[in-house]
Motif scaffolding. Structure first.
Motif, PDB file in Angstrom:
ATOM      1  N   ASN A 181       0.844  -1.272   0.293  1.00  0.00           N
ATOM      2  CA  ASN A 181      -0.046  -0.088  -0.232  1.00  0.00           C
ATOM      3  C   ASN A 181       0.824   1.157   0.093  1.00  0.00           C
ATOM      4  OD1 ASN A 181      -2.314  -1.481   0.085  1.00  0.00           O
ATOM      5  ND2 ASN A 181      -2.529  -1.636   2.332  1.00  0.00           N
ATOM      6  N   ASP A 182       2.242   1.336   0.531  1.00  0.00           N
ATOM      7  CA  ASP A 182       2.785   2.672   0.677  1.00  0.00           C
ATOM      8  C   ASP A 182       3.789   2.669  -0.440  1.00  0.00           C
ATOM      9  OD1 ASP A 182       4.340   0.303   1.084  1.00  0.00           O
ATOM     10  OD2 ASP A 182       5.246   1.078   3.210  1.00  0.00           O
ATOM     11  N   ALA A 183       3.655   1.784  -1.312  1.00  0.00           N
ATOM     12  CA  ALA A 183       4.441   1.956  -2.721  1.00  0.00           C
ATOM     13  C   ALA A 183       3.904   2.826  -3.665  1.00  0.00           C
ATOM     14  CB  ALA A 183       4.789   0.429  -3.544  1.00  0.00           C
ATOM     15  N   PRO A 184       4.632   3.646  -4.510  1.00  0.00           N
ATOM     16  CA  PRO A 184       4.214   4.347  -5.506  1.00  0.00           C
ATOM     17  C   PRO A 184       3.492   3.613  -6.641  1.00  0.00           C
ATOM     18  CG  PRO A 184       6.431   5.052  -4.987  1.00  0.00           C
ATOM     19  CD  PRO A 184       6.181   3.672  -4.362  1.00  0.00           C
ATOM     20  N   GLU A 185       2.612   4.559  -7.439  1.00  0.00           N
ATOM     21  CA  GLU A 185       1.836   3.877  -8.723  1.00  0.00           C
ATOM     22  C   GLU A 185       2.812   3.104  -9.597  1.00  0.00           C
ATOM     23  OE1 GLU A 185      -1.277   2.338 -10.902  1.00  0.00           O
ATOM     24  OE2 GLU A 185      -1.086   3.336  -8.879  1.00  0.00           O
ATOM     25  N   SER A 186       3.879   3.849  -9.853  1.00  0.00           N
ATOM     26  CA  SER A 186       5.074   3.473 -10.774  1.00  0.00           C
ATOM     27  C   SER A 186       6.197   3.913 -10.341  1.00  0.00           C
ATOM     28  CB  SER A 186       4.677   3.974 -12.339  1.00  0.00           C
ATOM     29  OG  SER A 186       5.806   3.590 -13.052  1.00  0.00           O
ATOM     30  N   TYR A 187       7.203   2.962 -10.258  1.00  0.00           N
ATOM     31  CA  TYR A 187       8.411   3.302  -9.591  1.00  0.00           C
ATOM     32  C   TYR A 187       9.620   2.240 -10.086  1.00  0.00           C
ATOM     33  CZ  TYR A 187       7.598  -0.726  -6.400  1.00  0.00           C
ATOM     34  OH  TYR A 187       7.154  -1.692  -5.931  1.00  0.00           O
ATOM     35  N   PHE A 188      10.809   2.855  -9.884  1.00  0.00           N
ATOM     36  CA  PHE A 188      11.850   1.947  -9.861  1.00  0.00           C
ATOM     37  C   PHE A 188      12.604   2.007  -8.612  1.00  0.00           C
ATOM     38  CE2 PHE A 188      13.860   5.806 -11.355  1.00  0.00           C
ATOM     39  CZ  PHE A 188      15.274   5.953 -10.971  1.00  0.00           C
ATOM     40  N   LEU A 189      13.305   0.937  -8.285  1.00  0.00           N
ATOM     41  CA  LEU A 189      13.726   0.641  -6.884  1.00  0.00           C
ATOM     42  C   LEU A 189      15.295   0.642  -6.499  1.00  0.00           C
ATOM     43  CD1 LEU A 189      12.676  -0.528  -3.779  1.00  0.00           C
ATOM     44  CD2 LEU A 189      12.578  -2.656  -4.908  1.00  0.00           C
ATOM     45  N   PHE A 190      15.706   0.975  -5.424  1.00  0.00           N
ATOM     46  CA  PHE A 190      16.905   0.840  -4.665  1.00  0.00           C
ATOM     47  C   PHE A 190      16.690   0.048  -3.408  1.00  0.00           C
ATOM     48  CE2 PHE A 190      19.762   1.484  -1.263  1.00  0.00           C
ATOM     49  CZ  PHE A 190      20.912   0.808  -1.602  1.00  0.00           C
ATOM     50  N   PHE A 191      17.169  -0.996  -2.765  1.00  0.00           N
ATOM     51  CA  PHE A 191      16.924  -1.396  -1.493  1.00  0.00           C
ATOM     52  C   PHE A 191      18.353  -2.008  -0.980  1.00  0.00           C
ATOM     53  CE2 PHE A 191      15.875  -4.811  -4.407  1.00  0.00           C
ATOM     54  CZ  PHE A 191      16.728  -6.265  -3.678  1.00  0.00           C
ATOM     55  N   GLY A 192      18.680  -1.830   0.111  1.00  0.00           N
ATOM     56  CA  GLY A 192      19.893  -2.181   0.661  1.00  0.00           C
ATOM     57  C   GLY A 192      20.484  -1.104   1.758  1.00  0.00           C
ATOM     58  N   ARG A 193      21.453  -1.115   2.316  1.00  0.00           N
ATOM     59  CA  ARG A 193      22.003  -0.138   3.280  1.00  0.00           C
ATOM     60  C   ARG A 193      22.266   1.300   2.736  1.00  0.00           C
ATOM     61  NH1 ARG A 193      24.420  -2.648   7.736  1.00  0.00           N
ATOM     62  NH2 ARG A 193      25.259  -4.732   7.353  1.00  0.00           N
ATOM     63  N   LEU A 194      21.707   2.187   3.658  1.00  0.00           N
ATOM     64  CA  LEU A 194      21.834   3.717   3.152  1.00  0.00           C
ATOM     65  C   LEU A 194      23.330   4.124   3.558  1.00  0.00           C
ATOM     66  CD1 LEU A 194      18.395   4.931   3.835  1.00  0.00           C
ATOM     67  CD2 LEU A 194      19.104   3.482   1.906  1.00  0.00           C
ATOM     68  N   GLU A 195      24.236   3.778   2.710  1.00  0.00           N
ATOM     69  CA  GLU A 195      25.691   4.364   3.049  1.00  0.00           C
ATOM     70  C   GLU A 195      26.073   4.988   1.724  1.00  0.00           C
ATOM     71  OE1 GLU A 195      27.828   1.041   4.608  1.00  0.00           O
ATOM     72  OE2 GLU A 195      26.588   0.665   6.154  1.00  0.00           O
ATOM     73  N   GLU A 196      26.297   6.330   1.900  1.00  0.00           N
ATOM     74  CA  GLU A 196      26.982   6.784   0.824  1.00  0.00           C
ATOM     75  C   GLU A 196      28.032   6.698   0.181  1.00  0.00           C
ATOM     76  OE1 GLU A 196      27.462   9.546  -2.255  1.00  0.00           O
ATOM     77  OE2 GLU A 196      25.617   8.682  -1.376  1.00  0.00           O
ATOM     78  N   GLU A 197      29.085   6.359   1.102  1.00  0.00           N
ATOM     79  CA  GLU A 197      30.420   6.083   0.749  1.00  0.00           C
ATOM     80  C   GLU A 197      30.421   4.936  -0.114  1.00  0.00           C
ATOM     81  OE1 GLU A 197      29.871   4.659   4.974  1.00  0.00           O
ATOM     82  OE2 GLU A 197      29.268   6.481   3.668  1.00  0.00           O
ATOM     83  N   ILE A 198      29.392   3.707   0.118  1.00  0.00           N
ATOM     84  CA  ILE A 198      29.505   2.491  -0.838  1.00  0.00           C
ATOM     85  C   ILE A 198      28.446   2.705  -1.750  1.00  0.00           C
ATOM     86  CG2 ILE A 198      29.005   0.082  -0.541  1.00  0.00           C
ATOM     87  CD1 ILE A 198      29.749  -0.038   2.239  1.00  0.00           C
ATOM     88  N   LYS A 199      27.354   3.062  -1.444  1.00  0.00           N
ATOM     89  CA  LYS A 199      26.082   2.928  -2.400  1.00  0.00           C
ATOM     90  C   LYS A 199      26.211   4.263  -3.569  1.00  0.00           C
ATOM     91  CE  LYS A 199      24.887  -0.857  -0.654  1.00  0.00           C
ATOM     92  NZ  LYS A 199      25.106  -2.229  -1.378  1.00  0.00           N
TER      93      LYS A 199
END
Length: 361
Positions: A181-199
């Motif tokens: 229910n909390d996903a947008p209508e149309s989207y592309f996705l990132f999932f994982g650790r939120l670490e800028e120096e790596i991701k």
């Protein structure tokens, strides 16, 4: 089994990251192969399912502080391995500190030892000192790498000969879940650790901004927890993307979000063998990834199951984002080929490789 069938998997935790998620999957594989699995975790995070018993040192030593807590944890592991007659240990942690690993070498003793390397950034697992790295790890039963590129780096820099590549496994879901229910209508996705120096979310967000695919109604959904959350939110504001990027916290059941994404994206500075890519392909969701060290080029067949673009190239990544939205033939080709491109990574196939490895003298 003729030999001792007890095995310990030592991990930082069973929560948040890809290496930790792998630890849970490994416990399932070994349990199904007939091993008595003991999961030993250092920190008190348990989000992923596992098989076997659990020793949660983070919970057991929650009231301890400082260096003495680490020493007590180490002594506890040594005693636990001895009292339970465990003769094999799989070390799934990061291991950058010489003193700690010398202590760990004592803890594990003369047991069969398998050390994992989940990242091309070897300093997360080994000291730069070739002497100390060889002293600690040259007599390990096996140094297990999750990509052939990592194995080659180990051989080249440290001249290790006790190496082996075994890819991360995946589970193929039986059905398509309902859209969250909390996903947008149309989207592309990132999932994982939120670490800028790596991701490298800077690259991801800047390329998304350049692509302007949000004008067609396609949003970027970012799911995860980590130290880079504030940085990401600031970057979103700087690029005026507040209405086009949605952040959600770590989701224990990520599969429905992947299944209903148009594609997933990875912009890392470095990786190992990224679980997010193979988990996406396993549910027939195409992928876009930068060609970072290591893993993506061993997973992505360019323009067949996804798009592989040069790293740190905002323009090339923006074009890939556009192409996955506007080129219907390209998208459908990648979607049609996604699942079969990772069939070799099924739990059954990877379990057999582990069976062979653990049976070696």
């Amino acid at each position: 089994m003729k030999n001792n069938n007890k095995i310990a998997i030592v991990s930082a935790s069973l929560g948040v990251g890809g290496a930790e998620r792998f630890g849970g999957l490994l416990s399932f594989m070994l349990h199904d192969l007939g091993y008595e699995v003991h999961n030993i975790i250092i920190l008190d995070y348990v989000d992923y399912e596992y098989k076997g018993s659990l020793v949660n040192l983070g919970k057991l030593f929650a009231n301890e502080n400082g260096i003495f807590r680490a020493v007590k944890k180490g002594k506890y592991i040594a005693r636990y391995l001895s009292e339970n007659n465990i003769e094999m240990v799989i070390d799934n942690r990061s291991r950058p500190i010489i003193a700690r690993e010398l202590f760990t070498k004592w803890i594990y003793g003369n047991r069969k030892k398998y050390y994992f390397f989940h990242s091309s950034n070897l300093k997360m697992y080994l000291t730069n000192s070739v002497f100390w790295a060889k002293y600690i790890f040259s007599k390990a039963t096996k140094l297990v790498c999750v990509s052939t590129e990592i194995e080659e780096k180990l051989k080249s820099k440290y001249q290790f000969t006790n190496t082996k590549t075994i890819y991360n496994p995946i589970i193929f879901p039986d059905n398509v879940a309902e859209k969250p229910n909390d996903a947008p209508e149309s989207y592309f996705l990132f999932f994982g650790r939120l670490e800028e120096e790596i991701k490298n979310f800077s690259l991801m967000l800047k390329s998304f901004s350049i692509s302007k695919v949000y004008e067609t109604g396609t949003k970027l959904l970012i799911i995860g927890d980590g130290s880079g959350k504030d940085f990401i939110q600031t970057k979103i504001k700087q690029l005026n993307l507040e209405n086009h990027v949605q952040l959600l916290p770590f989701q224990k059941n990520i599969i429905p979000y992947i299944q209903h994404a148009r594609y997933t994206i990875l912009t890392s500075n470095f990786e190992g063998f990224p679980m997010s890519l193979i988990e996406s392909l396993a549910v027939a969701t195409p992928v876009i990834s930068v060609d970072c060290e290591t893993g993506p080029k061993e997973i992505i067949q360019n323009r067949q199951n996804g798009l592989l673009v040069p790293n740190h190239d905002e323009t090339a990544l923006a074009k890939a984002i556009i192409d996955m939205v506007s080129d219907k033939n390209l998208y459908q080709t990648c979607k049609n080929n996604a699942q079969k491109s990772v069939e070799n990574l099924s739990l059954t196939n990877i379990a057999q490789q582990w069976k062979q490895l653990l049976a070696e003298k």
